[in-house]
Design an enzyme around this catalytic site. Structure first.
Site, mmCIF file in Angstrom:
data_model
loop_
_atom_site.group_PDB
_atom_site.id
_atom_site.type_symbol
_atom_site.label_atom_id
_atom_site.label_comp_id
_atom_site.label_asym_id
_atom_site.label_seq_id
_atom_site.Cartn_x
_atom_site.Cartn_y
_atom_site.Cartn_z
ATOM 1 C CD GLN A 210 -3.001 -0.938 0.419
ATOM 2 O OE1 GLN A 210 -3.479 0.033 -0.061
ATOM 3 N NE2 GLN A 210 -3.503 -2.264 0.402
ATOM 4 C CB CYS A 371 -6.192 -10.194 3.936
ATOM 5 S SG CYS A 371 -7.084 -11.007 2.577
#
Lengths: 413, 150
Positions: A210, A371
């Site tokens: 990210q 997740c």
């Protein structure tokens, strides 16, 4: 008194035209794609680069002596150089292409750390890691007796470098930390964490899946030992990611997969391995995808990245302000150092019901545990709904989200 | 509102999910099963008390989940109390057809009508597993195992 002036950087205009898919309707409504943290859409330039390469320059790499093989090899190695530049690495040989970020972390776990683990040795990680930066370390716990030391975040989702430093002990072999949480948006204080770990002689792996999308990365300035990216979140294709590792680490790593390309010599009795990075790229690599990834990185870096980030953060703050009156909505993750991710829990509404209703309004969000089950446990939630912003996101996307939330509240509330 | 959404979140479903019937553990359960949907993290536990005559004397559930999974579990426990195990399996077979938009042949009209409130889920393929979790868990409880749907 002088009037307060607004931000000085010129307004960033989201390049919607580069992303054809954003113009398609979903369920008869304009698409508001707010799931870029799961996977980003691909600009036309990336698709064209892959098509052009496959149409006129494609062959296998590092094998043939023929012309196309030479051209393809050159493109593949140029892509490696593009990744090097993007991450600020010293040498392109420190970039290993993988299938995705997950494979890159597994490579470090199995090739670098596993042979160094004695039962009782510790791995420090934070509760906000994605499963891809948890499960490989669990493997070492199960198989080799490693102990996982978890670092908590504050109630607002902040991660303190001091908390990480405190978790490091004499038996710590690695610190594994995300650059940016895929749920909370929290941006980790990497420089301080890495400095603290290095002061104790402990290497640090950074999951940048990210972070690299939204922050400018310089692995040398960070002094990261390992830094992981994945192509598909960087507006590139699926099927390719990369591991940056300091050359000293790469040289000390055994291979994970065996096959073509990663050897120096194979006889009936023994083998010798190629130098990094080839040692870790057994088999035919994602060649076309490497060209796509390079095009994606070129695409990103052609923008003023500070302006892109300011744009994304302005949408986050627009969204936060818009949902503030909703007293039935609780934000999960509100750290001061935070990227453009809005996760929340809605009272009386399960994330999946909410996401189904939003979907019918053309609003694509992620619902579930992302997740990140240890993080869900930390915040006492089963799941959250997440809207994530990208360089192509707009205020209209936020407005569609807010209208959809109001509608869901009417149906389910 | 879009018709398929209205159908999915009809009043009966919302009522079941807000006020689930037979919610909570069963002291004298002869069978229990746990189901887990790894996609969303939802969990359900089913308790059954089956008599020597093969009849479900009592059934309950507990768990956390979306409106669809909770309503489905609630409706299921409502319908299965007093049935034989064989009847429960027939109902389940019909239900699995129904949520996939297929013909639920073999059910009597009453049962079909009651189960039909869940039929709207067939327009939402991503949500079918929410609706079937409790049923699969019930079946695995009867078989003495642990259910895992994915």
């Amino acid at each position: 008194m002088m009037a307060q002036t607004k931000a000085t950087s010129p307004a960033f205009v989201p390049p919607r035209g580069d992303f054809e898919i954003l113009a398609r309707p979903v369920h008869g409504k304009p698409l508001a794609y707010l799931d870029s943290a799961a996977s980003a859409q691909k600009p036309r330039r990336v698709l064209e680069a892959m098509e052009a390469f496959a149409t006129s320059e494609y062959a296998n790499v590092h094998r043939g002596v023929h012309h196309l093989s030479a051209v393809a090899t050159q493109r593949y190695e140029e892509a490696r150089e593009t990744v090097r530049r993007f991450l600020g690495a010293r040498s392109a040989d420190e970039i290993v292409f993988t299938r995705n970020g997950t494979e890159a972390i597994n490579l470090v776990a199995s090739s670098w750390l596993a042979p160094r683990i004695e039962p009782g040795d510790e791995i420090v990680l934070t509760v906000m890691e994605h499963h891809s930066n948890i499960v490989p370390w669990h493997f070492l716990r199960e198989r080799d007796g490693a102990v996982l030391r978890w670092v908590d975040v504050a109630d607002d989702g902040s991660l303190g470098a001091a908390a990480v430093a405190e978790a490091i002990g004499p038996r710590t072999k690695l610190v594994a930390v995300t650059h940016m949480s895929n749920v909370l948006g929290t941006v980790s204080p990497l420089k301080a964490i890495i400095a603290a770990a290095h002061a104790r002689g402990v290497p640090v792996l950074v999951d940048g899946c990210q972070g690299a999308v939204h922050e400018v990365v310089d692995v040398r300035e960070l002094d990261a030992d390992f830094y992981v990216i994945t192509g598909h979140k960087l507006y590139g294709p699926t099927g390719i990611g990369a591991l940056y590792a300091k050359m000293a680490h790469l040289k000390a790593m055994r291979p994970m997969l065996g096959g073509g390309e990663m050897i120096r010599e194979v006889t009936r009795d023994k083998i010798t391995y190629a130098d990094p990075p080839a040692r870790f790229e057994a088999g035919t690599p994602p060649i076309i995808e490497s060209v796509g990834l390079a095009a994606a990185l070129d695409y990103i870096t052609a923008f003023d990245r500070a302006a892109v980030k300011a744009h994304e953060l302005s949408l986050l703050s627009y969204a936060r302000d818009a949902v503030r009156p909703f007293n039935w909505l609780r934000l999960v993750g509100d750290a001061p150092a935070k990227g453009a991710i809005l996760s929340f829990e809605a009272e009386g509404m399960h994330a999946h019901d909410l996401a189904t209703i939003l979907d019918r309004e053309g609003v694509a969000v992620r619902a579930g545990h992302h997740c990140a089950q240890p993080l869900m446990d930390r915040f006492g939630v089963v799941s959250t709904t997440r809207a994530s912003f990208a360089l192509y996101s707009t205020r209209e996307d936020v407005e569609a989200l807010v209208a959809g939330l109001e509608k869901a509240r009417k149906i389910l509330g | 509102m879009d018709d398929s959404l209205r159908e999915l979140y009809q009043e009966v479903i919302l009522d079941h999910s807000r006020h689930p019937r037979h919610f909570g553990p069963l002291d004298h359960a002869s069978h229990t099963g746990e189901g887990h949907n790894p996609l969303c993290g939802d969990r359900v536990k089913i308790y059954l008390s089956v008599g020597d005559d093969g009849r479900i004397k009592d059934i309950s559930f507990e768990g956390r989940g979306c409106a669809i999974s909770q309503a489905s579990a609630s409706l299921m426990t409502d319908m299965l109390a007093g049935r034989t195990v064989a009847e429960a399996e027939t109902l389940m077979g019909g239900f699995l057809h129904l949520v996939k938009g297929e013909d639920a042949g073999g059910l009597d009209a009453d049962d079909r009508d009651r189960l039909n409130v869940m039929a709207g889920v067939s327009a939402f393929p991503m949500r079918v597993k929410c609706a079937t979790l409790a049923w699969h868990t019930m079946k695995s409880a009867l078989e003495g195992g642990v259910a895992k749907t994915e």
